[in-house]
Design a protein around this motif. Structure first.
Motif, short mmCIF file in Angstrom:
data_model
loop_
_atom_site.label_atom_id
_atom_site.label_comp_id
_atom_site.label_asym_id
_atom_site.label_seq_id
_atom_site.Cartn_x
_atom_site.Cartn_y
_atom_site.Cartn_z
N GLN A 222 -10.03 12.71 19.25
CA GLN A 222 -8.89 11.80 19.33
C GLN A 222 -8.81 10.90 18.11
OE1 GLN A 222 -8.97 8.97 22.57
NE2 GLN A 222 -6.77 8.62 22.47
N ILE A 223 -9.97 10.44 17.63
CA ILE A 223 -10.00 9.58 16.44
C ILE A 223 -9.66 10.38 15.18
CG2 ILE A 223 -11.52 8.19 14.99
CD1 ILE A 223 -13.08 7.51 17.59
N LEU A 224 -10.28 11.53 15.01
CA LEU A 224 -10.13 12.30 13.78
C LEU A 224 -8.74 12.88 13.61
CD1 LEU A 224 -13.54 14.20 13.80
CD2 LEU A 224 -12.89 12.35 12.26
N PHE A 225 -8.09 13.26 14.74
CA PHE A 225 -6.78 13.91 14.66
C PHE A 225 -5.65 13.00 15.12
CE2 PHE A 225 -9.76 17.41 14.66
CZ PHE A 225 -9.22 18.28 13.72
N SER B 100 -3.01 9.29 22.84
CA SER B 100 -3.39 8.90 24.19
C SER B 100 -4.42 9.86 24.75
CB SER B 100 -2.17 8.84 25.11
OG SER B 100 -1.68 10.14 25.38
N GLU B 101 -5.15 9.41 25.76
CA GLU B 101 -6.15 10.27 26.39
C GLU B 101 -5.49 11.37 27.22
OE1 GLU B 101 -8.25 7.21 28.34
OE2 GLU B 101 -9.32 6.60 26.53
N ARG B 102 -4.32 11.09 27.74
CA ARG B 102 -3.58 12.13 28.46
C ARG B 102 -3.20 13.27 27.52
NH1 ARG B 102 -0.53 11.83 33.28
NH2 ARG B 102 -0.88 9.59 33.31
N LEU B 103 -2.71 12.93 26.34
CA LEU B 103 -2.36 13.95 25.35
C LEU B 103 -3.61 14.64 24.82
CD1 LEU B 103 -0.21 15.37 23.67
CD2 LEU B 103 -0.36 13.50 22.02
N LEU B 104 -4.71 13.91 24.73
CA LEU B 104 -5.97 14.50 24.28
C LEU B 104 -6.42 15.62 25.22
CD1 LEU B 104 -8.59 14.57 22.58
CD2 LEU B 104 -9.44 12.70 24.03
N VAL B 105 -6.40 15.35 26.52
CA VAL B 105 -6.81 16.35 27.50
C VAL B 105 -5.87 17.56 27.46
CG1 VAL B 105 -7.08 16.80 29.97
CG2 VAL B 105 -7.98 14.69 28.99
N GLU B 106 -4.58 17.28 27.33
CA GLU B 106 -3.61 18.37 27.24
C GLU B 106 -3.87 19.23 26.00
OE1 GLU B 106 1.15 18.81 26.34
OE2 GLU B 106 0.48 17.09 27.53
N SER B 107 -4.21 18.58 24.89
CA SER B 107 -4.47 19.32 23.65
C SER B 107 -5.74 20.17 23.76
CB SER B 107 -4.59 18.35 22.48
OG SER B 107 -3.40 17.60 22.32
N ILE B 108 -6.77 19.62 24.38
CA ILE B 108 -8.00 20.39 24.56
C ILE B 108 -7.75 21.62 25.41
CG2 ILE B 108 -10.31 20.32 25.61
CD1 ILE B 108 -10.47 17.38 24.81
N ASP B 109 -6.83 21.52 26.36
CA ASP B 109 -6.56 22.63 27.27
C ASP B 109 -6.01 23.84 26.54
OD1 ASP B 109 -6.49 23.89 29.71
OD2 ASP B 109 -4.48 23.18 30.21
N TYR B 110 -5.13 23.63 25.55
CA TYR B 110 -4.50 24.79 24.90
C TYR B 110 -4.94 25.01 23.45
CZ TYR B 110 -1.20 21.35 22.90
OH TYR B 110 -0.64 20.28 22.26
N ASN B 111 -5.66 24.06 22.86
CA ASN B 111 -6.07 24.20 21.47
C ASN B 111 -7.47 24.81 21.41
OD1 ASN B 111 -7.11 23.61 18.79
ND2 ASN B 111 -5.35 22.26 18.55
N LEU B 112 -7.58 26.01 20.90
CA LEU B 112 -8.87 26.69 20.88
C LEU B 112 -9.89 25.96 20.02
CD1 LEU B 112 -7.85 30.46 20.61
CD2 LEU B 112 -8.29 29.09 22.66
N LEU B 113 -9.46 25.35 18.91
CA LEU B 113 -10.38 24.60 18.05
C LEU B 113 -10.99 23.43 18.81
CD1 LEU B 113 -11.60 24.03 15.25
CD2 LEU B 113 -9.57 22.64 14.77
N TYR B 114 -10.15 22.72 19.56
CA TYR B 114 -10.65 21.57 20.32
C TYR B 114 -11.60 22.01 21.43
CZ TYR B 114 -6.93 18.85 18.04
OH TYR B 114 -6.11 18.22 17.13
N ARG B 115 -11.24 23.11 22.11
CA ARG B 115 -12.11 23.63 23.17
C ARG B 115 -13.49 23.98 22.59
NH1 ARG B 115 -11.18 25.82 28.08
NH2 ARG B 115 -9.15 25.37 29.01
N TRP B 116 -13.48 24.65 21.48
CA TRP B 116 -14.73 25.05 20.85
C TRP B 116 -15.54 23.83 20.44
CZ3 TRP B 116 -15.97 23.92 15.74
CH2 TRP B 116 -17.13 24.53 15.24
N LEU C 252 -17.20 3.37 17.61
CA LEU C 252 -16.95 4.81 17.60
C LEU C 252 -16.06 5.21 16.42
CD1 LEU C 252 -16.46 5.67 21.38
CD2 LEU C 252 -18.36 6.35 19.90
N CYS C 253 -15.05 4.39 16.15
CA CYS C 253 -14.13 4.70 15.05
C CYS C 253 -14.85 4.66 13.70
CB CYS C 253 -12.96 3.73 15.05
SG CYS C 253 -11.78 3.98 16.39
N PHE C 254 -15.68 3.65 13.49
CA PHE C 254 -16.38 3.56 12.21
C PHE C 254 -17.50 4.60 12.11
CE2 PHE C 254 -14.57 -0.80 11.90
CZ PHE C 254 -13.93 -0.62 10.68
N ALA C 255 -18.06 5.02 13.25
CA ALA C 255 -19.01 6.14 13.21
C ALA C 255 -18.29 7.41 12.76
CB ALA C 255 -19.64 6.33 14.59
#
Length: 360
Positions: A69-72, A76-92, A338-341
């Motif tokens: 979520q920080i890097l890309f 929102s966390e709702r959009l983050l979960v949705e993106s993980i669901d269909y984005n193979l890079l995020y799933r991996w 977390l952001c500065f890490a």
């Protein structure tokens, strides 16, 4: 020959996430580092969870999702979960197989105090910094310090008298005219975020409800070595800077800073710590004298200290922390760490050549 669009799906499909991610993709190196850091936090994770009950979503996956979520810059966390669901890079990246279900977005809120608090976030930040120290990318002698304002998740309309006096506008989003009204932190408080303060950092700028984040940066490669989150006050920058220096700077070190730190109390505090204050001088009433400015290192520190603005710029544009979406200083402290890490991981990647064009 023109190809035909075929709408009928195949009965079977064998997809390997590992094969779909390019071998030279920069996230491969990043995942190796993050997995190593999270593996070293096993004891901290064990202490945060009960020994009985239903198995939870692994904390390693939640933290890696937050890094995505920080890097890309996912808003929102709702959009983050949705993106993980269909984005193979995020799933991996988070460690989900192609058929694994994704958790609900409310899982982040349910684990906010347990996983994303300042304590665990600081452990993660320190372990990332330890990787930079191991690679000899940091300096223990030359530092820069600065602070920035993080807008609170609260509107000016929520900033009301502490005693409850004054008219309360009717309606959900009423029109309010603040002209001619005296409002101060001593007499008013935000009903949305009581820890937010009405503050402005410079003359001629608008006051806003905000918190303050402070950073200590090492000057060799611009890596962040410590972070603090405080109330937004006129003395907070200098007080937080001295605390950060006390934790990290050895005697004989130098610290660069802007004119806001050119005060007698800050300069004296640095000298008590054995740190030379390379602070930009005010035109009149400066606490910095010729004993400091005559050295060539003084001008070098003033030039390098501006690099700290790159960290703040990244924090507010890429990491999306121009305005926090959380309520309270404690939650913001964990979010900032977390952001500065993540910023340090990006810097390590840049210094290691992961983000070069030929690797993308």
């Amino acid at each position: 020959m023109r190809g035909k669009t075929i709408h009928q799906g195949a009965m079977f499909s064998y997809v390997s996430l590992e094969d779909r991610i390019p071998k030279n993709h920069p996230l491969r190196q990043l995942r190796l580092l993050v997995d190593a850091v999270l593996a070293s936090m096993d004891k901290e994770f064990e202490a945060a969870y009960a020994q009985t009950g239903r198995p939870s979503v692994p904390p390693e996956r939640l933290l890696k999702a937050m890094l995505l979520q920080i890097l890309f810059t996912i808003r929102s966390e709702r959009l983050l979960v949705e993106s993980i669901d269909y984005n193979l890079l995020y799933r991996w990246f988070v460690g989900l197989a192609i058929d694994d279900p994704v958790w609900d977005h409310s899982t982040f809120s349910a684990n906010r105090e347990r996983l994303f608090n300042e304590g665990l976030a600081r452990v993660f930040f320190e372990r990332v910094k330890g990787l930079a120290d191991w690679r000899r990318l940091t300096s223990s002698e030359y530092f820069s310090v600065d602070g920035t304002l993080i807008d609170a998740w609260a509107s000016h309309k929520s900033f009301r008298p502490k005693d409850g006096d004054g008219p309360r506008p009717p309606g959900r989003n009423p029109e309010v005219d603040f002209k001619g009204r005296s409002r101060a932190n001593d007499t008013h408080v935000s009903t949305t975020d009581p820890e937010a303060r009405l503050f402005k950092k410079a003359e001629g700028t608008a006051s806003r409800l905000c918190h303050m984040s402070h950073v200590l940066m090492e000057n060799r490669n611009g890596l962040v070595v410590d972070v603090a989150t405080t109330l937004a006050t006129g003395k907070a920058e200098r007080q937080a800077a001295l605390k950060l220096l006390a934790r990290h700077a050895k005697r004989g070190a130098t610290v660069g800073a802007d004119k806001g730190y050119d005060t007698a109390d800050f300069v004296a505090g640095c000298r008590r710590l054995g740190v030379t204050p390379h602070v930009a001088r005010k035109k009149t009433g400066s606490a910095i004298d010729g004993r400091t400015t005559r050295h060539a290192g003084y001008q070098t520190s003033l030039k390098v200290r501006k690099r700290i603005e790159e960290a703040f710029g990244w924090l507010k544009t890429v990491a999306g922390l121009r305005k926090t979406r959380l309520i309270g200083q404690a939650k913001l402290a964990g979010q900032a760490l977390l952001c500065f890490a993540a910023y340090n991981l990006v810097r390590i990647g840049s210094l290691s050549g992961w983000w070069d064009a030929q690797h993308v």
